[in-house]
Design a protein around this motif. Structure first.
Motif, PDB file in Angstrom:
ATOM      1  N   UNK A  78      70.115  53.649  52.029  1.00  0.00           N
ATOM      2  CA  UNK A  78      69.578  52.897  50.896  1.00  0.00           C
ATOM      3  C   UNK A  78      70.385  51.626  50.647  1.00  0.00           C
ATOM      4  N   UNK A  79      71.695  51.690  50.836  1.00  0.00           N
ATOM      5  CA  UNK A  79      72.542  50.494  50.704  1.00  0.00           C
ATOM      6  C   UNK A  79      72.142  49.466  51.759  1.00  0.00           C
ATOM      7  N   UNK A  80      71.905  49.910  52.988  1.00  0.00           N
ATOM      8  CA  UNK A  80      71.472  48.995  54.054  1.00  0.00           C
ATOM      9  C   UNK A  80      70.140  48.350  53.662  1.00  0.00           C
ATOM     10  N   UNK A  81      69.199  49.152  53.185  1.00  0.00           N
ATOM     11  CA  UNK A  81      67.895  48.622  52.771  1.00  0.00           C
ATOM     12  C   UNK A  81      68.043  47.585  51.666  1.00  0.00           C
ATOM     13  N   UNK A  82      68.828  47.889  50.640  1.00  0.00           N
ATOM     14  CA  UNK A  82      68.994  46.942  49.529  1.00  0.00           C
ATOM     15  C   UNK A  82      69.765  45.696  49.950  1.00  0.00           C
ATOM     16  N   UNK A  83      70.705  45.828  50.867  1.00  0.00           N
ATOM     17  CA  UNK A  83      71.428  44.658  51.369  1.00  0.00           C
ATOM     18  C   UNK A  83      70.466  43.720  52.107  1.00  0.00           C
ATOM     19  N   UNK A  84      69.568  44.297  52.892  1.00  0.00           N
ATOM     20  CA  UNK A  84      68.569  43.479  53.584  1.00  0.00           C
ATOM     21  C   UNK A  84      67.642  42.811  52.578  1.00  0.00           C
ATOM     22  N   UNK A  86      68.370  42.007  49.505  1.00  0.00           N
ATOM     23  CA  UNK A  86      69.149  40.947  48.849  1.00  0.00           C
ATOM     24  C   UNK A  86      69.197  39.698  49.705  1.00  0.00           C
ATOM     25  N   UNK A  87      69.387  39.868  51.015  1.00  0.00           N
ATOM     26  CA  UNK A  87      69.414  38.710  51.919  1.00  0.00           C
ATOM     27  C   UNK A  87      68.073  37.982  51.943  1.00  0.00           C
ATOM     28  N   UNK A  88      66.996  38.735  51.968  1.00  0.00           N
ATOM     29  CA  UNK A  88      65.658  38.130  52.008  1.00  0.00           C
ATOM     30  C   UNK A  88      65.369  37.394  50.711  1.00  0.00           C
ATOM     31  N   UNK A  89      65.751  37.974  49.572  1.00  0.00           N
ATOM     32  CA  UNK A  89      65.444  37.353  48.284  1.00  0.00           C
ATOM     33  C   UNK A  89      66.297  36.130  47.990  1.00  0.00           C
TER      34      UNK A  89
END
Length: 91
Positions: A78-84, A86-89
């Motif tokens: 889930x941390x990996x998903x949210x980090x990705x 964050x990068x996209x946003x």
């Protein structure tokens, strides 16, 4: 083995912890935490499979979110998903 309700509850907790770690806690609601936690469990399980070669089945098979190790893998996924996200946003 964990029931569907268990996946929802533990997925929600995993998503909530991941949102705190990544600083998105104020922007996510309960439903989003559940979604992120369950998708994070799938991502974390797939990464775990790539690293260890051990089986992964999202259909409640060899990967079990209700174990301590499975829960940690779910939070990390889930941390990996949210980090990705964050990068996209940020772009």
């Amino acid at each position: 083995m964990c029931s569907m309700l268990g996946w929802i509850i533990l997925g929600g907790i995993a998503g909530w912890l991941a949102s705190i770690i990544t600083g998105r806690n104020e922007r996510q609601g309960c439903i989003m935490n559940i979604i992120v936690g369950i998708i994070g469990a799938a991502i974390g399980g797939a990464i775990y499979n790539l690293i260890t070669g051990q089986g992964f089945s999202f259909a409640f098979g060899s990967f079990d979110i209700s174990s301590i190790g499975g829960f940690v893998v779910a939070v990390l996924g889930a941390v990996v998903l949210l980090a990705i996200l964050n990068l996209i946003q940020r772009r």
